[in-house]
Design a protein around this motif. Sequence first.
Motif, PDB file in Angstrom:
ATOM      1  N   ASP A  63     -10.880  -9.617  -5.354  1.00 42.03           N
ATOM      2  CA  ASP A  63     -12.129  -9.436  -4.608  1.00 42.03           C
ATOM      3  C   ASP A  63     -13.245  -8.868  -5.489  1.00 42.03           C
ATOM      4  OD1 ASP A  63     -10.863 -10.364  -2.264  1.00 42.03           O
ATOM      5  OD2 ASP A  63     -10.087  -8.346  -1.850  1.00 42.03           O
ATOM      6  N   GLY A  64     -13.324  -9.362  -6.730  1.00 41.99           N
ATOM      7  CA  GLY A  64     -14.378  -8.958  -7.648  1.00 41.99           C
ATOM      8  C   GLY A  64     -14.145  -7.652  -8.376  1.00 41.99           C
ATOM      9  N   ALA A  65     -13.058  -6.953  -8.076  1.00 46.77           N
ATOM     10  CA  ALA A  65     -12.747  -5.677  -8.742  1.00 46.77           C
ATOM     11  C   ALA A  65     -11.669  -5.894  -9.802  1.00 46.77           C
ATOM     12  CB  ALA A  65     -12.268  -4.646  -7.725  1.00 46.77           C
ATOM     13  N   ALA A  66     -11.868  -5.293 -10.970  1.00 45.65           N
ATOM     14  CA  ALA A  66     -10.891  -5.392 -12.057  1.00 45.65           C
ATOM     15  C   ALA A  66      -9.645  -4.595 -11.692  1.00 45.65           C
ATOM     16  CB  ALA A  66     -11.490  -4.875 -13.351  1.00 45.65           C
ATOM     17  N   ILE A  67      -8.489  -5.250 -11.772  1.00 46.27           N
ATOM     18  CA  ILE A  67      -7.233  -4.575 -11.428  1.00 46.27           C
ATOM     19  C   ILE A  67      -6.233  -4.613 -12.583  1.00 46.27           C
ATOM     20  CG2 ILE A  67      -7.512  -4.904  -8.948  1.00 46.27           C
ATOM     21  CD1 ILE A  67      -5.561  -7.286  -9.172  1.00 46.27           C
ATOM     22  N   GLY A  68      -6.597  -5.286 -13.670  1.00 48.93           N
ATOM     23  CA  GLY A  68      -5.713  -5.337 -14.825  1.00 48.93           C
ATOM     24  C   GLY A  68      -6.408  -5.979 -16.012  1.00 48.93           C
ATOM     25  N   ALA A  93      -2.029  -4.020 -18.819  1.00 46.37           N
ATOM     26  CA  ALA A  93      -2.041  -2.937 -17.834  1.00 46.37           C
ATOM     27  C   ALA A  93      -2.526  -3.452 -16.488  1.00 46.37           C
ATOM     28  CB  ALA A  93      -2.954  -1.803 -18.307  1.00 46.37           C
ATOM     29  N   VAL A  94      -1.892  -2.970 -15.438  1.00 49.30           N
ATOM     30  CA  VAL A  94      -2.288  -3.259 -14.059  1.00 49.30           C
ATOM     31  C   VAL A  94      -2.429  -1.924 -13.350  1.00 49.30           C
ATOM     32  CG1 VAL A  94      -1.600  -4.362 -11.883  1.00 49.30           C
ATOM     33  CG2 VAL A  94      -1.089  -5.478 -14.070  1.00 49.30           C
ATOM     34  N   THR A  95      -3.531  -1.767 -12.619  1.00 54.12           N
ATOM     35  CA  THR A  95      -3.751  -0.516 -11.898  1.00 54.12           C
ATOM     36  C   THR A  95      -2.611  -0.261 -10.902  1.00 54.12           C
ATOM     37  OG1 THR A  95      -5.410   0.801 -10.756  1.00 54.12           O
ATOM     38  CG2 THR A  95      -5.200  -1.493 -10.056  1.00 54.12           C
ATOM     39  N   GLN A  96      -2.296   0.987 -10.681  1.00 54.56           N
ATOM     40  CA  GLN A  96      -1.114   1.372  -9.919  1.00 54.56           C
ATOM     41  C   GLN A  96      -1.014   0.686  -8.551  1.00 54.56           C
ATOM     42  OE1 GLN A  96      -0.548   5.575  -9.383  1.00 54.56           O
ATOM     43  NE2 GLN A  96       1.405   5.310  -8.381  1.00 54.56           N
ATOM     44  N   GLY A 104       0.876  -8.691 -13.600  1.00 57.55           N
ATOM     45  CA  GLY A 104       1.209  -8.567 -15.016  1.00 57.55           C
ATOM     46  C   GLY A 104       1.900  -9.816 -15.533  1.00 57.55           C
ATOM     47  N   GLU A 105       2.806 -10.357 -14.755  1.00 57.51           N
ATOM     48  CA  GLU A 105       3.509 -11.573 -15.155  1.00 57.51           C
ATOM     49  C   GLU A 105       2.539 -12.740 -15.289  1.00 57.51           C
ATOM     50  OE1 GLU A 105       7.281 -14.393 -13.833  1.00 57.51           O
ATOM     51  OE2 GLU A 105       6.919 -12.513 -12.761  1.00 57.51           O
ATOM     52  N   LYS A 106       1.590 -12.848 -14.380  1.00 58.43           N
ATOM     53  CA  LYS A 106       0.610 -13.936 -14.457  1.00 58.43           C
ATOM     54  C   LYS A 106      -0.271 -13.787 -15.695  1.00 58.43           C
ATOM     55  CE  LYS A 106       0.629 -14.941  -9.567  1.00 58.43           C
ATOM     56  NZ  LYS A 106       0.035 -14.723  -8.267  1.00 58.43           N
ATOM     57  N   MET A 107      -0.702 -12.562 -16.005  1.00 60.95           N
ATOM     58  CA  MET A 107      -1.487 -12.364 -17.224  1.00 60.95           C
ATOM     59  C   MET A 107      -0.655 -12.699 -18.449  1.00 60.95           C
ATOM     60  SD  MET A 107      -4.078  -9.126 -16.838  1.00 60.95           S
ATOM     61  CE  MET A 107      -2.845  -7.922 -16.342  1.00 60.95           C
TER      62      MET A 107
END
Length: 154
Positions: A63-68, A93-96, A104-107
């Motif tokens: 939703d437009g926010a960086a999460i990893g 890194a992925v935010t908690q 993380g797997e997708k990145m």
Amino acid sequence: MVIRKATTKDLESIGLLWQEFMDFHKERDPIFARSTEGHEHFKEFIAGHLEKDSSLVLIAEQDGAAIGYCLAMLSKYPPVFEAKEYGTIYDLAVTQKFRRAGIGEKMYKVAEKWFFEHGVHRIELRVAVSNEVSTTFWRKMGFKPHVEVLFKKI
């Protein structure tokens, strides 16, 4: 959720994610305590990789926010080895709040594809053994120990 190449507009978000990433590591090992200006230095470090052909900086957004974020680099072995190149995953890194949701797997899969497209067939990374979350994640991605790094505090 979207995974895309990061731009200079993402540097602030990456700096905040890095702070959380380092604080998470510091809870497990105080050597990872970040300096007061550490996030600023890290943003400069990332900025230097955004336009390099030998680097891939990814950002994961919800939703437009960086999460990893992920930083992957093409690396070279010293000329004493038959193997010439390998890939390095410097950070992932992925935010908690969004961990254990496959982000993380997708990145990682995007980075792995990028390495393969660049003719690289070996990926190396460093994992803090005190970080049970990352150790478990990377083993799930198929990584296994290669070199043990030893240290001694004096």
